[in-house]
Design an enzyme around this catalytic site. Structure first.
Site, mmCIF file in Angstrom:
data_model
loop_
_atom_site.group_PDB
_atom_site.id
_atom_site.type_symbol
_atom_site.label_atom_id
_atom_site.label_comp_id
_atom_site.label_asym_id
_atom_site.label_seq_id
_atom_site.Cartn_x
_atom_site.Cartn_y
_atom_site.Cartn_z
ATOM 1 C CG ASP A 14 -1.832 1.139 1.049
ATOM 2 O OD1 ASP A 14 -2.541 1.443 0.202
ATOM 3 O OD2 ASP A 14 -2.111 1.828 2.231
ATOM 4 C CD GLU A 16 -2.044 6.175 2.960
ATOM 5 O OE1 GLU A 16 -2.549 6.846 2.252
ATOM 6 O OE2 GLU A 16 -2.661 5.168 3.291
ATOM 7 C CG HIS A 64 -2.080 10.359 4.384
ATOM 8 N ND1 HIS A 64 -1.562 11.636 4.907
ATOM 9 C CD2 HIS A 64 -2.428 10.453 3.162
ATOM 10 C CE1 HIS A 64 -1.257 12.401 3.866
ATOM 11 N NE2 HIS A 64 -1.736 12.095 2.797
ATOM 12 C CG HIS A 161 -6.653 5.701 4.542
ATOM 13 N ND1 HIS A 161 -6.898 5.090 3.333
ATOM 14 C CD2 HIS A 161 -7.811 5.695 5.113
ATOM 15 C CE1 HIS A 161 -8.122 5.058 3.395
ATOM 16 N NE2 HIS A 161 -8.878 5.163 4.241
ATOM 17 C CG ASP A 166 -4.455 1.090 5.304
ATOM 18 O OD1 ASP A 166 -4.921 0.847 6.547
ATOM 19 O OD2 ASP A 166 -4.719 2.116 4.399
#
Length: 256
Positions: A14, A16, A64, A161, A166
């Site tokens: 994942d 961000e 986030h 997040h 995640d």
């Protein structure tokens, strides 16, 4: 191109970012990956925050919680590119909404002029759990939170997040979606790995719980020294200390 993966190795990944889309110059600010071999979490992970050399959109920060100030002094992608590439190379990448993350990863390599790495699908296969979920649950919500609820995966620490948390939650969701166990989360190790203990709560989830609870983590002596050095450089360039430093020296409160 035929990709060989004899160890049945998967990397759940994942990212961000500063915002979206990537075509408007947005950059990656966090990468989080956990490793699966033979459908078992190994405890190895790769995690880094990155200095993107641009500010994040307010909407993205709201998702986030990673502020522009927090990213000051973090490494740039160029400093971790080789380590990251070797961690994912040859693996199956498991990503929720893969087009988004793969697009940003390819862009980071392209910005470095590494055109040979600017399409990671030449080195990794990609499984998109969002597309898988849409096929299995048409017409339903298939966000990561919705899938956690549907498959009974603990996401109680996910108030914001975060790429590493995640990715670990997505690993549990993937195992549940494909008929595997969801209780194999191991205490986190660095990218050089090591054996984990399946009976202990995941270190990744513990850190997320601390973040969600707003627990204060004090800066180390080294971090404080680095901060003071950076403030001195800024003050020299500006010709005066920061305003809040001037207020403190004058014995006035820095804020009302």
């Amino acid at each position: 191109m035929s990709l060989q993966n004899p160890d049945n190795r998967s990397i759940v990944l994942d990212t961000e970012t500063t915002g979206m889309p990537v075509t408007e110059g947005h950059r990656i600010i966090e990468i989080g990956c956990v490793e699966l071999i033979g459908r078992r979490l190994t405890g190895r992970h790769f995690h880094v925050y990155l200095q993107p050399d641009r500010e994040s959109d307010e909407g993205a920060i709201g998702v986030h919680g990673i502020t522009n100030e927090f990213l000051v002094g973090k490494p740039r992608f160029a400093e971790v590119a080789d380590e990251f590439f070797e961690f994912i190379r040859g693996a199956q990448l498991i990503i929720h909404n893969a087009a988004f993350d793969v697009g940003f990863i390819n862009n980071e390599f392209a910005l470095l002029g590494q055109q040979d790495r600017a399409d990671v699908t030449q080195y990794c296969t990609v499984l998109d759990t969002l597309l898988m979920a849409r096929e299995r649950h048409p017409g339903q919500r298939n966000s990561l939170d919705a899938l956690c609820k549907r498959y009974g995966v603990d996401n109680s620490g996910r108030e914001l997040h975060g790429a590493l948390l995640d990715s670990e939650i997505l690993a549990d969701v993937y195992l549940a979606m494909t008929g595997g166990q969801t209780t194999l989360s191991l205490s986190g190790q660095g990218a050089d790995g090591g054996d984990g203990d399946a009976s202990r709560p995941s270190e990744i989830r513990r850190l997320a719980a601390d973040r969600a609870a707003g627990r204060i983590i004090r800066a180390s002596e080294a971090e404080l020294a680095e901060h003071e050095a950076r403030m001195a450089i800024i003050a020299k360039a500006a010709g005066a200390p920061a305003l809040w430093v001037q207020l403190q020296e004058a014995g006035q409160p820095a804020s009302s």
